[in-house]
Motif scaffolding. Structure first.
Motif, PDB file in Angstrom:
ATOM      1  N   ILE A  98       0.851  -1.195   0.000  1.00 15.93           N
ATOM      2  CA  ILE A  98       0.000   0.000   0.000  1.00 15.93           C
ATOM      3  C   ILE A  98       0.887   1.247   0.000  1.00 15.93           C
ATOM      4  CG2 ILE A  98      -1.718   1.321   1.308  1.00 15.93           C
ATOM      5  CD1 ILE A  98      -2.747  -1.394   2.367  1.00 15.93           C
ATOM      6  N   ARG A  99       0.638   2.145  -0.944  1.00 16.01           N
ATOM      7  CA  ARG A  99       1.430   3.371  -1.054  1.00 16.01           C
ATOM      8  C   ARG A  99       0.711   4.515  -0.337  1.00 16.01           C
ATOM      9  NH1 ARG A  99       5.515   5.777  -3.783  1.00 16.01           N
ATOM     10  NH2 ARG A  99       5.242   7.988  -4.320  1.00 16.01           N
ATOM     11  N   LEU A 100       1.264   4.923   0.794  1.00 17.12           N
ATOM     12  CA  LEU A 100       0.643   5.965   1.613  1.00 17.12           C
ATOM     13  C   LEU A 100       1.108   7.371   1.239  1.00 17.12           C
ATOM     14  CD1 LEU A 100       0.847   4.376   5.187  1.00 17.12           C
ATOM     15  CD2 LEU A 100      -1.135   4.456   3.661  1.00 17.12           C
ATOM     16  N   HIS A 101       2.191   7.495   0.516  1.00 14.05           N
ATOM     17  CA  HIS A 101       2.841   8.787   0.285  1.00 14.05           C
ATOM     18  C   HIS A 101       1.844   9.888  -0.098  1.00 14.05           C
ATOM     19  CE1 HIS A 101       5.750   5.581  -0.304  1.00 14.05           C
ATOM     20  NE2 HIS A 101       6.749   6.447  -0.182  1.00 14.05           N
ATOM     21  N   ASP A 102       1.014   9.603  -1.104  1.00 15.33           N
ATOM     22  CA  ASP A 102       0.085  10.621  -1.609  1.00 15.33           C
ATOM     23  C   ASP A 102      -1.370  10.201  -1.456  1.00 15.33           C
ATOM     24  OD1 ASP A 102       0.241   8.574  -3.429  1.00 15.33           O
ATOM     25  OD2 ASP A 102       1.085   9.792  -5.047  1.00 15.33           O
ATOM     26  N   MET A 103      -1.627   9.265  -0.566  1.00 14.09           N
ATOM     27  CA  MET A 103      -2.993   8.785  -0.349  1.00 14.09           C
ATOM     28  C   MET A 103      -3.809   9.810   0.448  1.00 14.09           C
ATOM     29  SD  MET A 103      -4.303   5.246   1.447  1.00 14.09           S
ATOM     30  CE  MET A 103      -3.652   4.234   0.110  1.00 14.09           C
ATOM     31  N   PRO A 104      -4.982  10.237  -0.036  1.00 11.26           N
ATOM     32  CA  PRO A 104      -5.814  11.192   0.706  1.00 11.26           C
ATOM     33  C   PRO A 104      -6.151  10.673   2.103  1.00 11.26           C
ATOM     34  CG  PRO A 104      -6.631  10.929  -1.530  1.00 11.26           C
ATOM     35  CD  PRO A 104      -5.585   9.867  -1.336  1.00 11.26           C
ATOM     36  N   GLY A 105      -5.969  11.541   3.098  1.00  9.28           N
ATOM     37  CA  GLY A 105      -6.285  11.189   4.472  1.00  9.28           C
ATOM     38  C   GLY A 105      -5.163  10.514   5.222  1.00  9.28           C
ATOM     39  N   ALA A 106      -4.113  10.076   4.518  1.00 11.52           N
ATOM     40  CA  ALA A 106      -3.005   9.402   5.194  1.00 11.52           C
ATOM     41  C   ALA A 106      -2.254  10.345   6.129  1.00 11.52           C
ATOM     42  CB  ALA A 106      -2.043   8.799   4.181  1.00 11.52           C
ATOM     43  N   GLY A 107      -2.322  11.651   5.843  1.00  6.47           N
ATOM     44  CA  GLY A 107      -1.627  12.623   6.678  1.00  6.47           C
ATOM     45  C   GLY A 107      -2.405  13.078   7.899  1.00  6.47           C
ATOM     46  N   ALA A 108      -3.600  12.549   8.088  1.00  9.82           N
ATOM     47  CA  ALA A 108      -4.418  12.947   9.239  1.00  9.82           C
ATOM     48  C   ALA A 108      -3.733  12.570  10.542  1.00  9.82           C
ATOM     49  CB  ALA A 108      -5.790  12.283   9.158  1.00  9.82           C
ATOM     50  N   ALA A 109      -3.783  13.493  11.508  1.00 13.32           N
ATOM     51  CA  ALA A 109      -3.268  13.258  12.857  1.00 13.32           C
ATOM     52  C   ALA A 109      -1.820  12.784  12.846  1.00 13.32           C
ATOM     53  CB  ALA A 109      -4.159  12.264  13.599  1.00 13.32           C
ATOM     54  N   GLY A 110      -0.975  13.490  12.097  1.00 13.68           N
ATOM     55  CA  GLY A 110       0.441  13.170  12.079  1.00 13.68           C
ATOM     56  C   GLY A 110       0.762  11.845  11.423  1.00 13.68           C
ATOM     57  N   GLY A 111      -0.147  11.391  10.542  1.00 15.19           N
ATOM     58  CA  GLY A 111       0.104  10.163   9.799  1.00 15.19           C
ATOM     59  C   GLY A 111      -0.573   8.934  10.345  1.00 15.19           C
ATOM     60  N   ILE A 112      -1.291   9.062  11.457  1.00 20.22           N
ATOM     61  CA  ILE A 112      -1.981   7.884  11.987  1.00 20.22           C
ATOM     62  C   ILE A 112      -3.102   7.451  11.042  1.00 20.22           C
ATOM     63  CG2 ILE A 112      -3.811   8.956  13.400  1.00 20.22           C
ATOM     64  CD1 ILE A 112      -3.062   6.941  15.615  1.00 20.22           C
ATOM     65  N   GLY A 113      -3.624   8.412  10.264  1.00 15.93           N
ATOM     66  CA  GLY A 113      -4.618   8.060   9.257  1.00 15.93           C
ATOM     67  C   GLY A 113      -4.066   7.041   8.274  1.00 15.93           C
ATOM     68  N   GLY A 114      -2.805   7.196   7.900  1.00 13.57           N
ATOM     69  CA  GLY A 114      -2.155   6.252   7.005  1.00 13.57           C
ATOM     70  C   GLY A 114      -1.959   4.890   7.641  1.00 13.57           C
ATOM     71  N   ALA A 115      -1.629   4.880   8.934  1.00 18.09           N
ATOM     72  CA  ALA A 115      -1.452   3.600   9.637  1.00 18.09           C
ATOM     73  C   ALA A 115      -2.743   2.801   9.635  1.00 18.09           C
ATOM     74  CB  ALA A 115      -0.984   3.859  11.063  1.00 18.09           C
ATOM     75  N   PHE A 116      -3.861   3.468   9.858  1.00 24.32           N
ATOM     76  CA  PHE A 116      -5.141   2.769   9.819  1.00 24.32           C
ATOM     77  C   PHE A 116      -5.438   2.240   8.422  1.00 24.32           C
ATOM     78  CE2 PHE A 116      -6.233   5.393  13.666  1.00 24.32           C
ATOM     79  CZ  PHE A 116      -6.412   4.313  14.521  1.00 24.32           C
ATOM     80  N   GLN A 117      -5.143   3.038   7.396  1.00 21.93           N
ATOM     81  CA  GLN A 117      -5.415   2.629   6.026  1.00 21.93           C
ATOM     82  C   GLN A 117      -4.562   1.435   5.601  1.00 21.93           C
ATOM     83  OE1 GLN A 117      -4.807   6.692   4.589  1.00 21.93           O
ATOM     84  NE2 GLN A 117      -6.829   6.679   3.666  1.00 21.93           N
ATOM     85  N   ALA A 118      -3.359   1.350   6.126  1.00 18.91           N
ATOM     86  CA  ALA A 118      -2.434   0.290   5.704  1.00 18.91           C
ATOM     87  C   ALA A 118      -2.579  -0.998   6.512  1.00 18.91           C
ATOM     88  CB  ALA A 118      -0.996   0.798   5.801  1.00 18.91           C
ATOM     89  N   PHE A 119      -2.910  -0.878   7.806  1.00 18.83           N
ATOM     90  CA  PHE A 119      -2.827  -2.056   8.672  1.00 18.83           C
ATOM     91  C   PHE A 119      -4.160  -2.509   9.284  1.00 18.83           C
ATOM     92  CE2 PHE A 119       1.441  -0.195   8.717  1.00 18.83           C
ATOM     93  CZ  PHE A 119       2.226  -1.301   8.470  1.00 18.83           C
ATOM     94  N   PHE A 120      -5.206  -1.703   9.161  1.00 17.19           N
ATOM     95  CA  PHE A 120      -6.469  -2.009   9.815  1.00 17.19           C
ATOM     96  C   PHE A 120      -7.585  -2.216   8.790  1.00 17.19           C
ATOM     97  CE2 PHE A 120      -4.070  -0.341  13.196  1.00 17.19           C
ATOM     98  CZ  PHE A 120      -4.735  -0.459  14.401  1.00 17.19           C
ATOM     99  N   PRO A 121      -8.575  -3.056   9.099  1.00 13.23           N
ATOM    100  CA  PRO A 121      -9.801  -3.085   8.297  1.00 13.23           C
ATOM    101  C   PRO A 121     -10.612  -1.838   8.633  1.00 13.23           C
ATOM    102  CG  PRO A 121      -9.979  -4.638  10.130  1.00 13.23           C
ATOM    103  CD  PRO A 121      -8.602  -4.052  10.187  1.00 13.23           C
ATOM    104  N   SER A 122     -10.452  -0.806   7.835  1.00 12.51           N
ATOM    105  CA  SER A 122     -10.990   0.497   8.225  1.00 12.51           C
ATOM    106  C   SER A 122     -11.642   1.217   7.065  1.00 12.51           C
ATOM    107  CB  SER A 122      -9.879   1.380   8.808  1.00 12.51           C
ATOM    108  OG  SER A 122      -8.904   1.672   7.826  1.00 12.51           O
ATOM    109  N   THR A 123     -12.500   2.181   7.423  1.00 13.73           N
ATOM    110  CA  THR A 123     -13.124   3.099   6.480  1.00 13.73           C
ATOM    111  C   THR A 123     -12.926   4.501   7.019  1.00 13.73           C
ATOM    112  OG1 THR A 123     -14.808   1.469   5.920  1.00 13.73           O
ATOM    113  CG2 THR A 123     -15.268   3.761   5.323  1.00 13.73           C
ATOM    114  N   MET A 124     -12.520   5.432   6.188  1.00 13.12           N
ATOM    115  CA  MET A 124     -12.350   6.821   6.623  1.00 13.12           C
ATOM    116  C   MET A 124     -13.532   7.640   6.132  1.00 13.12           C
ATOM    117  SD  MET A 124      -8.999   9.320   6.325  1.00 13.12           S
ATOM    118  CE  MET A 124      -8.086   8.362   7.528  1.00 13.12           C
ATOM    119  N   LYS A 125     -14.109   8.405   7.033  1.00  9.06           N
ATOM    120  CA  LYS A 125     -15.297   9.189   6.717  1.00  9.06           C
ATOM    121  C   LYS A 125     -15.161  10.580   7.339  1.00  9.06           C
ATOM    122  CE  LYS A 125     -20.352   8.566   6.733  1.00  9.06           C
ATOM    123  NZ  LYS A 125     -21.449   7.676   7.194  1.00  9.06           N
TER     124      LYS A 125
END
Length: 385
Positions: free
Chosen positions: A239-266
């Motif tokens: 999973i490429r987080l570099h330019d993924m929308p929302g990955a920069g949320a909260a100092g990058g924790i948004g990206g951690a959820f997108q890469a490692f968790f079964p998650s949905t961002m809303k």
């Protein structure tokens, strides 16, 4: 006459429920027999947990966790009224407001405590999560949280890296063997109004780092370190987080959820609207009053007043915004059902004095707003007759 009152907090001065109560007082001053309904709101930042607990008749659970500076603190997670959904507010464990201004340093601040909150909720049997990730003190890409949940993030010597965004440059290997398997049995709804990528000029470090205490030099280091972390994540997960929308949320924790968790961002405000059942509360309402501390062009990008107005507008209910201060670009809001925006400042005031008087100023402004609005409506009816 039925008025729904749905403000966010006025940060640093009053909570959302305190703001709603003050607005209600002003309405009753103008129209003692008005019917009011109070639905405190939030947009994924501080106050989201409290508001969802209040609106669903839930409860809080206290947990001792590792704070953003690495010291033990008392944090909370919430359980909604269905007794199945756990609400975790990142700010409770890893928030900027937990640190004095002089101690802010995203090179060392950690999200480890947020991971500990999730682990405790998993231990208590919860598998359905809402995560409000606004208000963080951190820029560690969510690495601390992942460490708390069993992922080994190691340096070249095979040792766990330290806390904070400054340690990310040391990452050499990620081992998933001990990652909490219960994560995969769960679902995580991430409430955030941030769509920034992880790195680059619009990324977490450049946009949000300074408010967390980062100097210009630190911003460059943090961005380089997050880029290194993103490279490692891509190798491990694909999973490429570099330019993924929302990955920069909260100092990058948004990206951690997108890469490692079964998650949905809303969008955070949409999550609160959903769980507070705002649409149901709008039945037979004549007017909606919402607000927050600052209203300007940024409000249209998913802030509380915007979300409330959009929802009311679908039912042809007008919305008035009451704000601590009104900036540029509010004209954008008029196309979404906002009919007027009012500032509570009624005379020259220092910021400190305005914040101390917020409750009274909200009450006074709400009274004048309602007197004007309903007088004009009555005038329109007389003209029709």
């Amino acid at each position: 006459m039925k008025i729904l009152i749905a403000p966010d907090s006025f940060k640093g001065s009053v909570t959302a429920i305190e703001a709603a109560l003050s607005i209600e007082k002003g309405i009753i001053n103008a129209f003692p027999h008005a019917e009011t309904k109070l639905i405190p709101m939030a947009d994924g930042g501080e106050g989201t947990m409290e508001n969802l607990i209040t609106s669903t008749a839930g409860h809080k659970v206290a947990v001792t966790v590792t704070g953003p500076l690495g010291k033990p603190i008392e944090a909370f997670f919430g359980v909604l009224g269905d007794n199945e959904t756990c609400i975790i507010e990142m700010a409770s464990a890893s928030g900027l407001d937990l640190i004095s201004f002089s101690e802010r340093n995203p090179l060392t601040a950690t999200t480890f405590g947020t991971g500990e909150l999730i682990k405790r909720a998993l231990d208590d049997g919860y598998r359905k999560f809402v995560l409000a990730i606004g208000g963080s003190a951190t820029n560690d890409g969510g690495v601390g949280m992942l460490q708390a949940l069993g992922i080994q993030i190691l340096d070249k010597s095979g040792n766990d890296i330290g806390f904070g965004g400054g340690a990310l440059s040391q990452i050499h290997e990620v081992r998933m063997d001990h990652f909490d398997k219960r994560i995969y049995e769960s679902h995580f709804l991430i409430a955030s109004d941030v769509e920034n990528p992880l790195v680059g000029d619009n990324g977490a470090s450049h946009v949000f780092g300074p408010q967390k205490g980062a100097t210009d030099e630190m911003v460059q280091i943090l961005d380089q370190n997050l880029t290194h972390w993103a490279n490692v994540v891509e190798q491990v997960t694909g999973i490429r987080l570099h330019d993924m929308p929302g990955a920069g949320a909260a100092g990058g924790i948004g990206g951690a959820f997108q890469a490692f968790f079964p998650s949905t961002m809303k969008r955070g405000i949409d999550v609160v609207i959903q769980y507070s059942k705002l649409v149901d509360h709008l039945e037979d309402v004549d007017l909606v009053i919402t607000g927050e501390g600052q209203v300007d062009f940024q409000t249209a990008f998913g802030k509380t007043p915007m979300g409330v107005a959009q929802t009311a507008n679908k039912l042809n209910i007008p919305t008035i915004i009451i704000a601590g201060s009104v900036g540029k670009g509010i004209q954008t809001l008029y196309q979404f059902g906002v009919i007027a925006v009012f500032s509570i400042i009624n005379r020259p005031l220092r910021l400190e004095d305005a914040m101390q008087e917020t409750k009274k100023l909200l009450e006074q402004t709400a009274e004048q707003v309602c007197r004007t609005y309903f007088f004009n409506r009555q005038g329109e009816k007389r003209n029709e007759d």
